[in-house]
Design a protein around this motif. Structure first.
Motif, PDB file in Angstrom:
ATOM      1  N   MET A   1       0.854  -1.177   0.000  1.00  0.00           N
ATOM      2  CA  MET A   1       0.000   0.000   0.000  1.00  0.00           C
ATOM      3  C   MET A   1       0.897   1.236   0.000  1.00  0.00           C
ATOM      4  N   ASN A   2       0.608   2.168  -0.884  1.00  0.00           N
ATOM      5  CA  ASN A   2       1.400   3.383  -1.005  1.00  0.00           C
ATOM      6  C   ASN A   2       0.796   4.465  -0.128  1.00  0.00           C
ATOM      7  N   LEU A   3       1.561   4.941   0.835  1.00  0.00           N
ATOM      8  CA  LEU A   3       1.075   5.934   1.790  1.00  0.00           C
ATOM      9  C   LEU A   3       0.750   7.262   1.123  1.00  0.00           C
ATOM     10  N   ASN A   4       1.505   7.638   0.080  1.00  0.00           N
ATOM     11  CA  ASN A   4       1.235   8.898  -0.619  1.00  0.00           C
ATOM     12  C   ASN A   4      -0.130   8.877  -1.294  1.00  0.00           C
ATOM     13  N   HIS A   5      -0.495   7.727  -1.861  1.00  0.00           N
ATOM     14  CA  HIS A   5      -1.808   7.614  -2.501  1.00  0.00           C
ATOM     15  C   HIS A   5      -2.922   7.734  -1.464  1.00  0.00           C
ATOM     16  N   ASP A   6      -2.700   7.186  -0.269  1.00  0.00           N
ATOM     17  CA  ASP A   6      -3.695   7.296   0.795  1.00  0.00           C
ATOM     18  C   ASP A   6      -3.883   8.754   1.211  1.00  0.00           C
ATOM     19  N   LYS A   7      -2.766   9.462   1.358  1.00  0.00           N
ATOM     20  CA  LYS A   7      -2.847  10.875   1.729  1.00  0.00           C
ATOM     21  C   LYS A   7      -3.527  11.691   0.633  1.00  0.00           C
ATOM     22  N   ASP A   8      -3.215  11.378  -0.622  1.00  0.00           N
ATOM     23  CA  ASP A   8      -3.866  12.069  -1.738  1.00  0.00           C
ATOM     24  C   ASP A   8      -5.365  11.825  -1.712  1.00  0.00           C
ATOM     25  N   GLY A   9      -5.755  10.580  -1.458  1.00  0.00           N
ATOM     26  CA  GLY A   9      -7.174  10.245  -1.414  1.00  0.00           C
ATOM     27  C   GLY A   9      -7.902  11.008  -0.326  1.00  0.00           C
ATOM     28  N   VAL A  10      -7.309  11.081   0.838  1.00  0.00           N
ATOM     29  CA  VAL A  10      -7.924  11.822   1.953  1.00  0.00           C
ATOM     30  C   VAL A  10      -8.016  13.304   1.605  1.00  0.00           C
ATOM     31  N   THR A  11      -6.962  13.842   1.023  1.00  0.00           N
ATOM     32  CA  THR A  11      -6.962  15.253   0.636  1.00  0.00           C
ATOM     33  C   THR A  11      -8.069  15.538  -0.372  1.00  0.00           C
ATOM     34  N   TYR A  12      -8.179  14.704  -1.398  1.00  0.00           N
ATOM     35  CA  TYR A  12      -9.222  14.902  -2.412  1.00  0.00           C
ATOM     36  C   TYR A  12     -10.617  14.741  -1.820  1.00  0.00           C
ATOM     37  N   ALA A  13     -10.775  13.800  -0.904  1.00  0.00           N
ATOM     38  CA  ALA A  13     -12.082  13.607  -0.262  1.00  0.00           C
ATOM     39  C   ALA A  13     -12.466  14.845   0.542  1.00  0.00           C
ATOM     40  N   VAL A  14     -11.538  15.374   1.323  1.00  0.00           N
ATOM     41  CA  VAL A  14     -11.816  16.577   2.124  1.00  0.00           C
ATOM     42  C   VAL A  14     -12.145  17.755   1.218  1.00  0.00           C
ATOM     43  N   LEU A  15     -11.375  17.930   0.157  1.00  0.00           N
ATOM     44  CA  LEU A  15     -11.646  19.031  -0.769  1.00  0.00           C
ATOM     45  C   LEU A  15     -13.011  18.887  -1.442  1.00  0.00           C
ATOM     46  N   SER A  16     -13.376  17.679  -1.812  1.00  0.00           N
ATOM     47  CA  SER A  16     -14.681  17.490  -2.462  1.00  0.00           C
ATOM     48  C   SER A  16     -15.818  17.753  -1.480  1.00  0.00           C
ATOM     49  N   TYR A  17     -15.667  17.324  -0.230  1.00  0.00           N
ATOM     50  CA  TYR A  17     -16.698  17.618   0.768  1.00  0.00           C
ATOM     51  C   TYR A  17     -16.809  19.115   1.026  1.00  0.00           C
ATOM     52  N   LEU A  18     -15.685  19.804   1.041  1.00  0.00           N
ATOM     53  CA  LEU A  18     -15.719  21.262   1.212  1.00  0.00           C
ATOM     54  C   LEU A  18     -16.420  21.938   0.042  1.00  0.00           C
ATOM     55  N   MET A  19     -16.100  21.466  -1.178  1.00  0.00           N
ATOM     56  CA  MET A  19     -16.755  22.026  -2.358  1.00  0.00           C
ATOM     57  C   MET A  19     -18.258  21.847  -2.280  1.00  0.00           C
ATOM     58  N   TRP A  20     -18.700  20.639  -1.951  1.00  0.00           N
ATOM     59  CA  TRP A  20     -20.145  20.383  -1.850  1.00  0.00           C
ATOM     60  C   TRP A  20     -20.749  21.158  -0.696  1.00  0.00           C
ATOM     61  N   GLY A  21     -19.972  21.416   0.327  1.00  0.00           N
ATOM     62  CA  GLY A  21     -20.466  22.210   1.454  1.00  0.00           C
ATOM     63  C   GLY A  21     -20.741  23.654   1.068  1.00  0.00           C
ATOM     64  N   PHE A  22     -19.943  24.186   0.153  1.00  0.00           N
ATOM     65  CA  PHE A  22     -20.136  25.569  -0.299  1.00  0.00           C
ATOM     66  C   PHE A  22     -21.146  25.692  -1.438  1.00  0.00           C
TER      67      PHE A  22
END
Length: 95
Positions: A1-22
């Motif tokens: 498992m690549n840790l960088n991909h996990d961090k990228d996934g979490v970052t993209y998930a947070v950004l998408s939730y923020l976008m939908w929140g606005f």
């Protein structure tokens, strides 16, 4: 498992939730604009963006070949056409 991909996934998930929140704030700001006009603008500017992207990446010939192949296969054409109508209806209903 690549840790960088996990961090990228979490970052993209947070950004998408923020976008939908606005999103409700955005809709409140453009409440005076007809939904059909917003949808038409979305289609138009997406098309322009796609053209620019194809020109910058120099992949327009690949795209033209792809479109020709789709036109040779009626079932694929109608599948894509139906998908585009459903996506447009989805956005029209959402707005």
């Amino acid at each position: 498992m690549n840790l960088n991909h996990d961090k990228d996934g979490v970052t993209y998930a947070v950004l998408s939730y923020l976008m939908w929140g606005f999103t409700p704030i955005y809709w409140k700001l453009v409440h005076h604009v007809a939904p059909g006009e917003i949808l038409a603008q979305r289609v138009f500017w997406s098309f322009i963006f796609m053209l620019i992207l194809l020109l910058i990446t120099k992949k327009w010939r690949t795209y033209i070949t792809f479109v020709k192949e789709i036109m040779k296969k009626p079932s694929l054409f109608w599948s894509l056409f139906t998908a585009s109508v459903l996506i447009s209806a989805n956005w029209g209903i959402f707005m």
